[in-house]
Scaffold this motif. Structure first.
Motif, mmCIF file in Angstrom:
data_model
loop_
_atom_site.group_PDB
_atom_site.id
_atom_site.type_symbol
_atom_site.label_atom_id
_atom_site.label_comp_id
_atom_site.label_asym_id
_atom_site.label_seq_id
_atom_site.Cartn_x
_atom_site.Cartn_y
_atom_site.Cartn_z
ATOM 1 N N MET A 271 14.398 34.589 -11.871
ATOM 2 C CA MET A 271 14.292 35.539 -12.766
ATOM 3 C C MET A 271 13.966 34.654 -14.194
ATOM 4 S SD MET A 271 17.360 37.251 -14.847
ATOM 5 C CE MET A 271 17.989 38.800 -13.854
ATOM 6 N N MET A 272 14.699 33.590 -14.373
ATOM 7 C CA MET A 272 14.392 32.748 -15.620
ATOM 8 C C MET A 272 12.823 32.268 -15.400
ATOM 9 S SD MET A 272 14.129 29.177 -16.662
ATOM 10 C CE MET A 272 14.888 28.282 -15.473
ATOM 11 N N ILE B 218 10.368 35.259 -16.141
ATOM 12 C CA ILE B 218 10.296 35.527 -17.538
ATOM 13 C C ILE B 218 9.505 34.383 -18.360
ATOM 14 C CG2 ILE B 218 11.585 36.490 -19.496
ATOM 15 C CD1 ILE B 218 13.818 37.332 -17.306
ATOM 16 N N LEU B 219 9.819 33.341 -17.862
ATOM 17 C CA LEU B 219 9.329 32.009 -18.649
ATOM 18 C C LEU B 219 7.604 32.183 -18.627
ATOM 19 C CD1 LEU B 219 10.320 29.939 -20.639
ATOM 20 C CD2 LEU B 219 10.605 28.477 -18.739
ATOM 21 N N VAL C 20 6.210 34.868 -20.725
ATOM 22 C CA VAL C 20 6.172 34.525 -22.093
ATOM 23 C C VAL C 20 5.081 33.243 -22.369
ATOM 24 C CG1 VAL C 20 7.278 33.462 -24.154
ATOM 25 C CG2 VAL C 20 8.638 35.045 -22.350
ATOM 26 N N ARG D 224 1.667 35.153 -22.220
ATOM 27 C CA ARG D 224 1.236 35.958 -23.159
ATOM 28 C C ARG D 224 0.990 35.198 -24.585
ATOM 29 N NH1 ARG D 224 5.467 39.221 -23.736
ATOM 30 N NH2 ARG D 224 5.872 38.622 -25.718
ATOM 31 N N THR E 276 6.303 42.425 -14.875
ATOM 32 C CA THR E 276 7.416 41.609 -14.925
ATOM 33 C C THR E 276 8.635 42.442 -15.203
ATOM 34 O OG1 THR E 276 5.914 39.947 -15.869
ATOM 35 C CG2 THR E 276 8.378 39.620 -16.426
ATOM 36 N N MET F 31 20.324 35.444 -19.045
ATOM 37 C CA MET F 31 19.245 34.345 -19.467
ATOM 38 C C MET F 31 20.005 33.714 -20.683
ATOM 39 S SD MET F 31 16.526 34.348 -17.903
ATOM 40 C CE MET F 31 17.692 34.215 -16.501
ATOM 41 N N ALA G 193 15.005 33.259 -21.644
ATOM 42 C CA ALA G 193 14.627 32.560 -20.757
ATOM 43 C C ALA G 193 13.770 31.245 -21.543
ATOM 44 C CB ALA G 193 13.578 33.533 -19.802
#
Lengths: 178, 436
Positions: free
Chosen positions: A24-25, A28-29, A32, A35, A45, B67, B251
């Motif tokens: 998950m981390m 998402i990272l 980001v 983008r 995502t 997170m 995150a």
């Protein structure tokens, strides 16, 4: 007997939920960074994180937390009670957990059967993702939490106290703290 | 039996289950299920229990909770919190009560990297209290400053209670997180002034330390805490601009903490594993309560108890000041017995119809609620921060000293609460400036 099944399963679900948290981390990272730095969207995502990682982490985690006796409780009234009465209230609390987890498992199974029949999918922008199998991860997590409650209740009624296995696992972990 | 009566019986069952020490999530869920059975029958109940809980969890906004928990866990396990405290100590130990003020400031910094008050208190108690006791600080001041500074964790963004509150009342989570910033800094300021004034009036509480730290060393210690400003910038800046979601800032913060630990050579797979496991256990424990609250809220809505409460408010012409006094008493009493997230989720279904009838700004009310549940962490007999501080110090440290030392900080909290309730702009100013 039930201990020999639940203990390794708890380790397996801990691994599964831990992997879901890590992915998950990272997912998402990565989204980001892509983008903000490259102006590229990582499609899907939101759907993947919400339906795959989050569901796995929370429902597998409920079994792990039940096994380790780490649910959040209010102690104030029970601590004022004499020991014999405390055993009764502890057994009643475990019975309440058993009943709730049974109804919860039944409800999740009911819902999972319906969603499996229609091959539940969600819109992930780039495609439709099949998400119905995750419903069964939820059933497994809460169903195993129900078995843990049953095992705890058995120990409380027969031995007057909760089993030591989970406490031993917790003690092992505390040795790893910095 | 009328639906309202079933609603009241459901409330009584909830209290009984909490009293016998059933897990809070189970107590909420089982009371809700029993009520739904009585109101809607078996099939509708099973269907609701299976679908509303699952749909609640498969929710992008809630993914910010794990997170932010992960970010705080990595900061703690990697030793970044220690670096932060050492830097604060090197720069502020010249002040009267400098070590306690350093603890306060380091807690505010740690709060910007952690969403959990209790985790933060545990970390700071092990770090700061032994240092203060070695320097001859009075035990109550040392323990009280740590226990109370822990509450900053839920105010300064990121904050787990604000995220859960936002999902339940359907308010912007970004705006709620920003709303906690000024009240958090105001609380930190009031705590610091309190320490300064007390030590000025009674210097024996905190003998001056004679640490002579060279400027070069001070700068080196400050440089080691570099990830914290980067995280603050990432989290607050990201939320303020509206360009990233709360989950993404979480995150990002967790990523920065991991990269920092690798750069600092404090990274190990064991540290990483512990951070991940701590995160998933805390997340699941919190979300079981949240799922129980979802079922209970559905039951209360169907029983029309929420409508009844709203009607009572209209009939008795309840005004906002009277409501705020009622809310203050309500939270101060329940906060003594209940865990913060549990308290919030139990009380929201009851209070929300009143706030909507009175037209209360839900972001402002969120700040008031989070402040009160955090004050509950400092009030005996169940003040969790008191116990966490006590557990970190061992049995030889008297619990009463921790309670006495914390009582001074509760006086500062009273001042902060009066200010927050009298001037809503303290909470609403920054969210008002931020993007959509």
């Amino acid at each position: 007997m039930i201990n020999q099944i639940l203990r390794p399963l708890s380790g397996l679900f801990e691994l599964l939920a831990g992997l879901a948290t890590t992915l998950m981390m990272m997912h998402i990272l990565a989204g980001v960074i892509l983008r903000v730095v490259f102006d590229v969207s990582l499609l899907g995502t939101v759907a993947i994180v919400s339906y795959f990682y989050m569901v796995t982490m929370v429902f597998a985690g409920i079994f792990v937390v039940s096994w380790r006796q780490e649910h959040i409780r209010v102690d104030i009234v029970a601590e004022l009670l004499p020991v014999p009465l405390r055993r009764i209230t502890d057994s009643m609390a475990e019975l309440a957990s058993l009943v709730f987890f049974f109804i919860f498992t039944y409800g999740l199974t009911y819902s999972a059967l319906q969603k499996t029949a229609v091959h539940e999918r969600v819109d992930a922008v780039f495609s439709y993702l099949t998400v119905w199998p995750l419903r069964w991860v939820a059933v497994a997590g809460v169903g195993l939490a129900m078995l843990v409650s049953l095992w705890h209740l058995y120990h409380l009624v027969i031995n007057g106290q909760l089993p030591a296995a989970a406490r031993e696992d917790r003690a092992d972990d505390q040795e790893l703290q910095p | 039996m009328t639906p309202e009566m079933i609603g009241l019986y459901g409330g009584v069952l909830l209290l009984v289950l909490l009293a016998i020490r059933a897990p809070i999530g189970v107590a909420l869920g089982l009371s809700g299920v029993a009520g739904l059975f009585a109101l809607r029958g078996v099939t509708a109940t099973f269907s609701a229990v299976g679908s509303i809980t699952y749909d609640f969890i498969a929710n992008w906004e809630l993914t910010s909770v794990p997170m932010f928990l992960l970010m705080g866990a990595v900061v703690y396990h990697s030793g970044l919190a220690t670096s932060l405290f050492r830097a604060a100590r090197a720069w502020l130990s010249f002040l009267p009560g400098g070590l306690a003020i350093s603890t306060n400031l380091a807690s505010a910094g740690f709060a910007a990297a952690s969403g959990s008050s209790v985790a933060m208190t545990g970390a700071m108690a092990r770090l700061a209290i032994p240092e203060m006791l070695r320097a001859g600080y009075e035990k109550g001041l040392a323990a009280g400053s740590v226990a109370s500074a822990g509450t900053l964790g839920a105010l300064i963004p990121p904050s787990i209670p604000f995220i859960i509150y936002g999902v339940f009342v359907q308010e912007s989570i970004g705006k709620l997180l920003l709303a906690g910033l000024l009240p958090g800094l105001l609380t930190m300021f009031c705590y610091s002034v309190l320490i300064l004034v007390r030590v000025k009036l009674k210097p024996e509480l905190a003998p001056r330390t004679h640490d002579q730290v060279e400027m070069k060393e001070k700068l080196r210690l400050l440089a080691r805490a570099w990830p914290i400003p980067v995280m603050v910038l990432g989290v607050v800046g990201g939320l303020y601009s509206g360009s990233v979601t709360a989950t993404e800032t979480g995150a990002f913060g967790a990523g920065v903490a991991i990269i920092a630990s690798i750069a600092d050579r404090s990274f190990s797979w064991r540290m990483f594993r512990n951070s991940i496991l701590e995160t998933l256990r805390m997340t699941s424990a919190i979300f079981l309560i949240a799922m129980g609250a979802v079922i209970f809220t559905r039951f209360l809505t169907l029983s029309h108890v929420t409508v009844l409460i709203g009607t009572l408010v209209s009939d008795y012409s309840l005004s906002l000041p009277v409501f705020l006094v009622f809310v203050s008493i309500f939270f101060l009493i329940l906060g003594m017995f209940l865990d913060p997230v549990g308290l919030m989720l139990i009380s929201l279904p009851i209070l929300q119809p009143i706030t909507s009838r009175l037209g209360v700004d839900m972001i402002w009310f969120g700040v008031i609620m989070v402040k009160y549940i955090e004050i509950g962490l400092l009030t005996p007999p169940i003040g969790l921060n008191l116990f966490v501080t006590s557990a970190a110090l061992g049995r030889e440290f008297p619990f009463e000293r921790i309670v006495k030392g914390t009582a001074w900080f509760l006086c500062a909290e009273a001042v902060v609460m009066i200010l927050i309730m009298s001037f809503p702009q303290i909470s609403l100013f920054i969210p008002g400036l931020s993007g959509p």
